[in-house]
Design a protein around this motif. Structure first.
Motif, PDB file in Angstrom:
ATOM      1  N   LYS A  20      72.373  51.306  35.804  1.00  0.00           N
ATOM      2  CA  LYS A  20      72.741  51.173  37.213  1.00  0.00           C
ATOM      3  C   LYS A  20      73.660  49.965  37.341  1.00  0.00           C
ATOM      4  CE  LYS A  20      68.521  53.021  39.274  1.00  0.00           C
ATOM      5  NZ  LYS A  20      67.395  52.683  40.164  1.00  0.00           N
ATOM      6  N   LEU A  21      74.918  50.236  37.657  1.00  0.00           N
ATOM      7  CA  LEU A  21      75.900  49.180  37.851  1.00  0.00           C
ATOM      8  C   LEU A  21      75.933  48.801  39.321  1.00  0.00           C
ATOM      9  CD1 LEU A  21      78.723  50.800  35.724  1.00  0.00           C
ATOM     10  CD2 LEU A  21      77.163  49.007  34.996  1.00  0.00           C
ATOM     11  N   ASN A  23      74.190  46.786  41.224  1.00  0.00           N
ATOM     12  CA  ASN A  23      72.933  46.628  41.956  1.00  0.00           C
ATOM     13  C   ASN A  23      72.855  45.233  42.541  1.00  0.00           C
ATOM     14  OD1 ASN A  23      71.920  49.150  41.473  1.00  0.00           O
ATOM     15  ND2 ASN A  23      70.604  48.520  39.797  1.00  0.00           N
ATOM     16  N   GLN A  24      71.852  45.021  43.380  1.00  0.00           N
ATOM     17  CA  GLN A  24      71.549  43.685  43.890  1.00  0.00           C
ATOM     18  C   GLN A  24      70.044  43.469  43.838  1.00  0.00           C
ATOM     19  OE1 GLN A  24      73.066  43.045  47.819  1.00  0.00           O
ATOM     20  NE2 GLN A  24      75.114  42.594  47.090  1.00  0.00           N
ATOM     21  N   THR A  25      69.663  42.247  43.533  1.00  0.00           N
ATOM     22  CA  THR A  25      68.257  41.888  43.560  1.00  0.00           C
ATOM     23  C   THR A  25      67.820  41.733  45.011  1.00  0.00           C
ATOM     24  OG1 THR A  25      68.662  39.513  43.513  1.00  0.00           O
ATOM     25  CG2 THR A  25      68.487  40.625  41.374  1.00  0.00           C
ATOM     26  N   SER A  26      66.534  41.513  45.226  1.00  0.00           N
ATOM     27  CA  SER A  26      66.031  41.310  46.585  1.00  0.00           C
ATOM     28  C   SER A  26      66.616  40.056  47.227  1.00  0.00           C
ATOM     29  CB  SER A  26      64.507  41.250  46.580  1.00  0.00           C
ATOM     30  OG  SER A  26      64.077  40.192  45.742  1.00  0.00           O
ATOM     31  N   LEU A  27      67.121  39.133  46.408  1.00  0.00           N
ATOM     32  CA  LEU A  27      67.744  37.914  46.917  1.00  0.00           C
ATOM     33  C   LEU A  27      69.250  38.078  47.129  1.00  0.00           C
ATOM     34  CD1 LEU A  27      65.914  35.325  44.635  1.00  0.00           C
ATOM     35  CD2 LEU A  27      65.386  35.928  47.004  1.00  0.00           C
ATOM     36  N   GLY A  28      69.773  39.284  46.889  1.00  0.00           N
ATOM     37  CA  GLY A  28      71.193  39.536  47.082  1.00  0.00           C
ATOM     38  C   GLY A  28      72.062  39.185  45.898  1.00  0.00           C
ATOM     39  N   GLU A  29      71.455  38.853  44.767  1.00  0.00           N
ATOM     40  CA  GLU A  29      72.213  38.501  43.568  1.00  0.00           C
ATOM     41  C   GLU A  29      72.648  39.769  42.843  1.00  0.00           C
ATOM     42  OE1 GLU A  29      71.632  35.416  39.825  1.00  0.00           O
ATOM     43  OE2 GLU A  29      69.872  36.270  40.770  1.00  0.00           O
ATOM     44  N   LYS A  30      73.880  39.769  42.326  1.00  0.00           N
ATOM     45  CA  LYS A  30      74.406  40.918  41.581  1.00  0.00           C
ATOM     46  C   LYS A  30      73.539  41.168  40.343  1.00  0.00           C
ATOM     47  CE  LYS A  30      78.394  42.250  38.861  1.00  0.00           C
ATOM     48  NZ  LYS A  30      79.722  41.877  38.420  1.00  0.00           N
ATOM     49  N   SER A  31      73.238  42.452  40.092  1.00  0.00           N
ATOM     50  CA  SER A  31      72.445  42.781  38.909  1.00  0.00           C
ATOM     51  C   SER A  31      72.904  44.106  38.308  1.00  0.00           C
ATOM     52  CB  SER A  31      70.960  42.860  39.255  1.00  0.00           C
ATOM     53  OG  SER A  31      70.669  44.018  40.001  1.00  0.00           O
ATOM     54  N   VAL A  32      72.586  44.286  37.038  1.00  0.00           N
ATOM     55  CA  VAL A  32      72.785  45.540  36.311  1.00  0.00           C
ATOM     56  C   VAL A  32      71.442  45.889  35.696  1.00  0.00           C
ATOM     57  CG1 VAL A  32      73.915  46.616  34.319  1.00  0.00           C
ATOM     58  CG2 VAL A  32      75.230  45.156  35.846  1.00  0.00           C
ATOM     59  N   SER A  33      71.013  47.133  35.890  1.00  0.00           N
ATOM     60  CA  SER A  33      69.727  47.583  35.346  1.00  0.00           C
ATOM     61  C   SER A  33      69.965  48.614  34.261  1.00  0.00           C
ATOM     62  CB  SER A  33      68.864  48.185  36.449  1.00  0.00           C
ATOM     63  OG  SER A  33      68.584  47.224  37.432  1.00  0.00           O
ATOM     64  N   VAL A  34      69.204  48.499  33.174  1.00  0.00           N
ATOM     65  CA  VAL A  34      69.313  49.409  32.038  1.00  0.00           C
ATOM     66  C   VAL A  34      67.964  50.090  31.863  1.00  0.00           C
ATOM     67  CG1 VAL A  34      69.786  49.577  29.561  1.00  0.00           C
ATOM     68  CG2 VAL A  34      71.010  47.890  30.945  1.00  0.00           C
ATOM     69  N   LEU A  35      67.974  51.430  31.823  1.00  0.00           N
ATOM     70  CA  LEU A  35      66.754  52.198  31.585  1.00  0.00           C
ATOM     71  C   LEU A  35      66.650  52.468  30.091  1.00  0.00           C
ATOM     72  CD1 LEU A  35      64.287  53.713  32.692  1.00  0.00           C
ATOM     73  CD2 LEU A  35      65.763  55.726  32.908  1.00  0.00           C
ATOM     74  N   TYR A  72      80.871  45.936  29.655  1.00  0.00           N
ATOM     75  CA  TYR A  72      80.621  46.811  28.500  1.00  0.00           C
ATOM     76  C   TYR A  72      80.548  48.271  28.933  1.00  0.00           C
ATOM     77  CZ  TYR A  72      78.474  48.880  24.396  1.00  0.00           C
ATOM     78  OH  TYR A  72      78.214  49.687  23.301  1.00  0.00           O
ATOM     79  N   PHE A  73      79.767  48.546  29.985  1.00  0.00           N
ATOM     80  CA  PHE A  73      79.532  49.930  30.388  1.00  0.00           C
ATOM     81  C   PHE A  73      80.629  50.506  31.281  1.00  0.00           C
ATOM     82  CE2 PHE A  73      75.136  48.936  29.088  1.00  0.00           C
ATOM     83  CZ  PHE A  73      74.956  49.987  28.194  1.00  0.00           C
ATOM     84  N   ASN A  78      83.843  52.173  25.363  1.00  0.00           N
ATOM     85  CA  ASN A  78      82.412  52.400  25.184  1.00  0.00           C
ATOM     86  C   ASN A  78      81.879  53.590  25.971  1.00  0.00           C
ATOM     87  OD1 ASN A  78      82.255  50.046  23.592  1.00  0.00           O
ATOM     88  ND2 ASN A  78      82.224  48.818  25.436  1.00  0.00           N
ATOM     89  N   VAL A  79      82.483  53.893  27.110  1.00  0.00           N
ATOM     90  CA  VAL A  79      81.965  54.943  27.990  1.00  0.00           C
ATOM     91  C   VAL A  79      83.136  55.756  28.541  1.00  0.00           C
ATOM     92  CG1 VAL A  79      80.670  55.401  30.126  1.00  0.00           C
ATOM     93  CG2 VAL A  79      80.006  53.500  28.650  1.00  0.00           C
ATOM     94  N   ILE A  80      82.966  57.049  28.574  1.00  0.00           N
ATOM     95  CA  ILE A  80      83.982  57.926  29.166  1.00  0.00           C
ATOM     96  C   ILE A  80      83.669  58.061  30.645  1.00  0.00           C
ATOM     97  CG2 ILE A  80      84.930  60.259  29.195  1.00  0.00           C
ATOM     98  CD1 ILE A  80      84.077  60.442  26.226  1.00  0.00           C
ATOM     99  N   ASP A  81      84.616  57.742  31.498  1.00  0.00           N
ATOM    100  CA  ASP A  81      84.445  57.833  32.943  1.00  0.00           C
ATOM    101  C   ASP A  81      84.925  59.206  33.395  1.00  0.00           C
ATOM    102  OD1 ASP A  81      84.130  57.424  35.634  1.00  0.00           O
ATOM    103  OD2 ASP A  81      85.458  55.697  35.745  1.00  0.00           O
ATOM    104  N   LEU A  82      83.997  60.064  33.822  1.00  0.00           N
ATOM    105  CA  LEU A  82      84.360  61.418  34.226  1.00  0.00           C
ATOM    106  C   LEU A  82      85.013  61.464  35.602  1.00  0.00           C
ATOM    107  CD1 LEU A  82      81.250  63.384  32.957  1.00  0.00           C
ATOM    108  CD2 LEU A  82      83.467  63.092  31.850  1.00  0.00           C
ATOM    109  N   LEU A  83      84.686  60.508  36.456  1.00  0.00           N
ATOM    110  CA  LEU A  83      85.297  60.415  37.776  1.00  0.00           C
ATOM    111  C   LEU A  83      85.825  59.001  37.968  1.00  0.00           C
ATOM    112  CD1 LEU A  83      82.621  62.260  39.928  1.00  0.00           C
ATOM    113  CD2 LEU A  83      84.865  63.113  39.275  1.00  0.00           C
ATOM    114  N   PRO A  84      87.070  58.759  37.632  1.00  0.00           N
ATOM    115  CA  PRO A  84      87.616  57.408  37.810  1.00  0.00           C
ATOM    116  C   PRO A  84      87.473  56.936  39.255  1.00  0.00           C
ATOM    117  CG  PRO A  84      89.132  58.788  36.581  1.00  0.00           C
ATOM    118  CD  PRO A  84      88.037  59.687  37.079  1.00  0.00           C
ATOM    119  N   GLN A  85      87.450  55.634  39.458  1.00  0.00           N
ATOM    120  CA  GLN A  85      87.225  55.044  40.783  1.00  0.00           C
ATOM    121  C   GLN A  85      88.203  55.560  41.819  1.00  0.00           C
ATOM    122  OE1 GLN A  85      87.302  50.830  40.124  1.00  0.00           O
ATOM    123  NE2 GLN A  85      85.080  50.733  40.009  1.00  0.00           N
TER     124      GLN A  85
END
Length: 92
Positions: A20-21, A23-35, A72-73, A78-85
């Motif tokens: 998940k690119l 994201n934000q923490t509960s404090l509003g800080e930028k975050s990235v989550s990896v499953l 990185y992601f 490293n990653v193929i983007d199927l729907l560019p921004q």
């Protein structure tokens, strides 16, 4: 197989199930989550009735680690983007 080292965490990319690119923490800080999906081995051959063969765990990174993972992601190396921004805003 590749490994990613972020601060004191080393991740085997074979076990990355989702990222998940932006994201934000509960404090509003930028975050990235990896499953991370790691295989569960049955304790015995009789223990095959369970259909959940993986253990899933979200790991959240903030600060410089989040920025490095986002880079990185989102890298075309490293990653193929199927729907560019550029197309993302037109898809609704």
């Amino acid at each position: 197989m590749a490994f990613i080292k972020i601060q004191n965490v080393v991740i085997n990319t074979n076990y990355v199930a989702a990222v998940k690119l932006d994201n934000q923490t509960s404090l509003g800080e930028k975050s990235v989550s990896v499953l991370i999906a790691t295989p569960k081995l049955p304790l015995s051959n009789l223990d095959t009735t369970t259909h959940n063969f993986y253990h899933y765990e979200w790991i959240e990174f903030t600060g410089q680690a989040a920025t490095a993972l986002q880079d990185y992601f989102t890298s075309v190396n490293n990653v193929i983007d199927l729907l560019p921004q550029y197309q993302e805003s037109s898809v609704r």
